[in-house]
Design a protein around this motif. Sequence first.
Motif, PDB file in Angstrom:
ATOM      1  N   VAL A 269       7.940  73.990  45.478  1.00 33.88           N
ATOM      2  CA  VAL A 269       7.016  73.881  46.415  1.00 33.88           C
ATOM      3  C   VAL A 269       7.729  73.599  47.682  1.00 33.88           C
ATOM      4  O   VAL A 269       7.357  74.356  48.600  1.00 33.88           O
ATOM      5  CB  VAL A 269       5.916  72.734  46.083  1.00 33.88           C
ATOM      6  N   ARG A 270       8.563  72.441  47.756  1.00 29.15           N
ATOM      7  CA  ARG A 270       8.988  72.161  49.115  1.00 29.15           C
ATOM      8  C   ARG A 270       9.733  73.304  49.772  1.00 29.15           C
ATOM      9  O   ARG A 270      10.021  73.703  50.828  1.00 29.15           O
ATOM     10  CB  ARG A 270      10.057  71.046  48.859  1.00 29.15           C
TER      11      ARG A 270
ATOM     12  N   LYS B  74      -2.877  75.956  43.741  1.00 31.43           N
ATOM     13  CA  LYS B  74      -2.873  77.345  43.587  1.00 31.43           C
ATOM     14  C   LYS B  74      -1.983  77.665  42.593  1.00 31.43           C
ATOM     15  O   LYS B  74      -2.384  78.730  41.597  1.00 31.43           O
ATOM     16  CB  LYS B  74      -2.708  78.062  44.683  1.00 31.43           C
ATOM     17  N   TYR B  75      -0.812  77.067  42.501  1.00 28.22           N
ATOM     18  CA  TYR B  75       0.094  77.428  41.446  1.00 28.22           C
ATOM     19  C   TYR B  75       0.737  76.158  41.070  1.00 28.22           C
ATOM     20  O   TYR B  75       1.675  75.624  41.109  1.00 28.22           O
ATOM     21  CB  TYR B  75       1.682  78.221  42.253  1.00 28.22           C
TER      22      TYR B  75
ATOM     23  N   LEU C 147       4.601  85.124  44.371  1.00 30.72           N
ATOM     24  CA  LEU C 147       4.055  84.282  43.519  1.00 30.72           C
ATOM     25  C   LEU C 147       2.787  84.787  42.838  1.00 30.72           C
ATOM     26  O   LEU C 147       2.185  84.634  41.834  1.00 30.72           O
ATOM     27  CB  LEU C 147       3.868  82.942  43.920  1.00 30.72           C
ATOM     28  N   TYR C 148       2.189  85.922  43.499  1.00 35.81           N
ATOM     29  CA  TYR C 148       0.872  86.524  43.125  1.00 35.81           C
ATOM     30  C   TYR C 148       0.767  86.968  41.883  1.00 35.81           C
ATOM     31  O   TYR C 148       1.870  87.658  41.322  1.00 35.81           O
ATOM     32  CB  TYR C 148       0.460  87.395  44.056  1.00 35.81           C
ATOM     33  N   GLY C 149      -0.267  86.177  41.042  1.00 34.59           N
ATOM     34  CA  GLY C 149      -0.518  86.865  39.649  1.00 34.59           C
ATOM     35  C   GLY C 149       0.276  85.848  38.544  1.00 34.59           C
ATOM     36  O   GLY C 149       0.023  86.179  37.442  1.00 34.59           O
ATOM     37  N   SER C 150       1.209  84.860  38.951  1.00 35.34           N
ATOM     38  CA  SER C 150       1.957  84.304  38.377  1.00 35.34           C
ATOM     39  C   SER C 150       1.128  82.901  37.764  1.00 35.34           C
ATOM     40  O   SER C 150       0.250  82.320  38.731  1.00 35.34           O
ATOM     41  CB  SER C 150       2.991  83.564  38.807  1.00 35.34           C
ATOM     42  N   SER C 151       1.304  82.757  36.443  1.00 33.41           N
ATOM     43  CA  SER C 151       0.410  81.370  36.237  1.00 33.41           C
ATOM     44  C   SER C 151       1.409  80.476  35.309  1.00 33.41           C
ATOM     45  O   SER C 151       0.804  79.450  34.747  1.00 33.41           O
ATOM     46  CB  SER C 151      -0.650  81.828  35.021  1.00 33.41           C
TER      47      SER C 151
END
Length: 510
Positions: free
Chosen positions: A419-420, A410-411, A434-438
Motif C-alpha cells: 500500500v505504501r 478497497k483491496y 489492481l482493478y478486478g483483483s481480490s
Amino acid sequence: MSNQTTITESVDVVVVGGGINGVGIAADAAGRGLSVLLCEQGDLAGATSSRSSKLIHGGLRYLEHYEFKLVRDALAEREILLTKAPHIMWPLRFRLPHQKHLRPAWMIRIGLFLYDNLAKREMLPGSRRVQTDSSSPLNASISTCFEYSDGWVDDARLVVLNALQAQHLGATILTHTRCTTAQKQGDHWLVTLQQANGDTVTVRTKAIVNAAGPWAAQFINDVVQSPKKKSMRLVKGSHIIVNRMYDSGEAYILQNKDGRIVFAIPYEDDFTLVGTTDEDYQGDPAEVSISEAEIAYILTIANDYFKRPLSREDVVHHYSGVRPLLDEGNASAQELSRDYQIKISGGKGDAIMLNVFGGKITTYRKLAEQAVDELCDTLKISAKAWTKTAPLPGGDFSDKETYAVHLHAKYPFLTPTLVRRYVRSYGTLCERFLYGSSSLNDLGTHFGAGLYQAEVDYLVHSEWAGDSEAILWRRSKLGLRLSAEQVHGLDEYLVSQRASICPTQYAVGH
C-alpha cells in the motif's frame, strides 16, 4: 529483421529529449492545443533526470553565489510541485550541522532568513536552530544544527508522469527513437526519426524543441548542422546508497572544507542516499560512471559528521549523472549556475528552433511554461498557461494517509508495504493494475520484493518500460531489493512477453 518503412506525418512541434524538460514542454504544449511528437533516444529519464539528488528545493547554497532570482523561482515552484504531485513528492526537514571553522553562524542565519522569505511559503515550516543530544546520529563534537524545510521527489517517476499527461492530451511519445536528421524547408522542418528496430519515420513540423540535455550541443552541431549558439559545460554528479545510517526521518546537509555540499537523505525506507560531487566531464554522457575517488570523497565527508563509520563495503549501489550547465568561463564546477536559458529562432516564414540550456528539476515546470509561451508567441497562437494548478496523473487525492486507508479498504489483501509503495509511486494510477483483483494471486507471478506480474504488465504496456532496468531502477527502485536470480526471472518473463507487447497499447489516453 524489420523492413524499413517510412511514415510521413505533420505536427506543430517535435520535442527531442525525454528528460524532465522535454516531457514538461511536451505536456504543456499539448495542453494548449498544439500537436506534439516527442522522441527519446533511450528510455524516459534514462540519463540526467533519474540521477539527481531527488530534491525539490530552492538551493540554499546558491545564495552564496548571489543567485537570488534562481532561488526565489525555485522556492515558488517547490510549493507548486508539492501540491501537483502529492504521491511522488513530500516535504523533508533538513539539518545543517554547524562547524565553526566553516560557514559562520551569522551567515547561516542570514541565508536561512532569506530562504524562508524570498518566496511565499504556505506548506512548509520555517527554519530554526536546534541543539543536539546523545540521540543524535552526528558526532559528539557537533552540538548545534540549523533546521529548515525542502522537498523530496521521485525524479524518474516525475518524468514518466509528465509523459503520461502529455500523451493523455494528445502528444505522441516515442521512446528508443533517435532524431537523425533535421532539414529546413522554408517555414517547416523535415525530421527523420529512427526507431530501435531500424524503421524510420519522417515528420514535418513547424518547430523543433531541443531538450536533449547533455546532448543539446551535439544535437545542434550534428543533427541540425548549425553552429553552436550557446556554450555548455558538462558536470558529473555522483551519489552512493548505503544501508540506513540513522533511524530518524530528517536529511542532513554537510559542509566540506572545499566549499562543497553533500546531502545525506533517507531513501526507500531502508537506505540513505549520500551525494553529490561536482566534476567537469568530457566524453559521451551515456558512459558516465562514478570513480573510486568520488566514492572515497563522499565517504570521507559522511565520516566527518556521523557516528556510524562507513567503508567502501557499505556502498550497496551508486549512480552518476551529467548535468548540462551554462558555461561561465573560469567558474569551478560547483560554482556554475543551475539556472536555465531558452533560445528561440525562426518564425515569419522561417522554421522555428527552440533550444533549452541548463536548468534543474525543481524549475522544470516554469521552464516548460516559458518555452511554450515563446513557441505560442512565435506561432501566433493564443493559448493560456495551465500547468500551475493541474495535478499530475495519479495525484488526484488530498493526502497520502487518507488515500492509503481508502486503497487498503478497497483491496484488503494488500500488505502495508505494498500500500505504501503503490501510494507513493503511482497514487490513484495503481488502481489501473489492481482493478478486478481480490487476492495477491490475482496479481500474477511474484518476481520478488513485492513486484507482481500485474504491475510489470502495466509498466510495459502503459509506461514505456522496455526492460528490467527501466522497471527496477526508474519506474521503481526495487533494484535495491531483488537478487540477481530474481532479476533473471524478470528478464525471462519480459523476453517471453515481448513479441505480444505494444508499449503504448494501454497507455493513458489510448
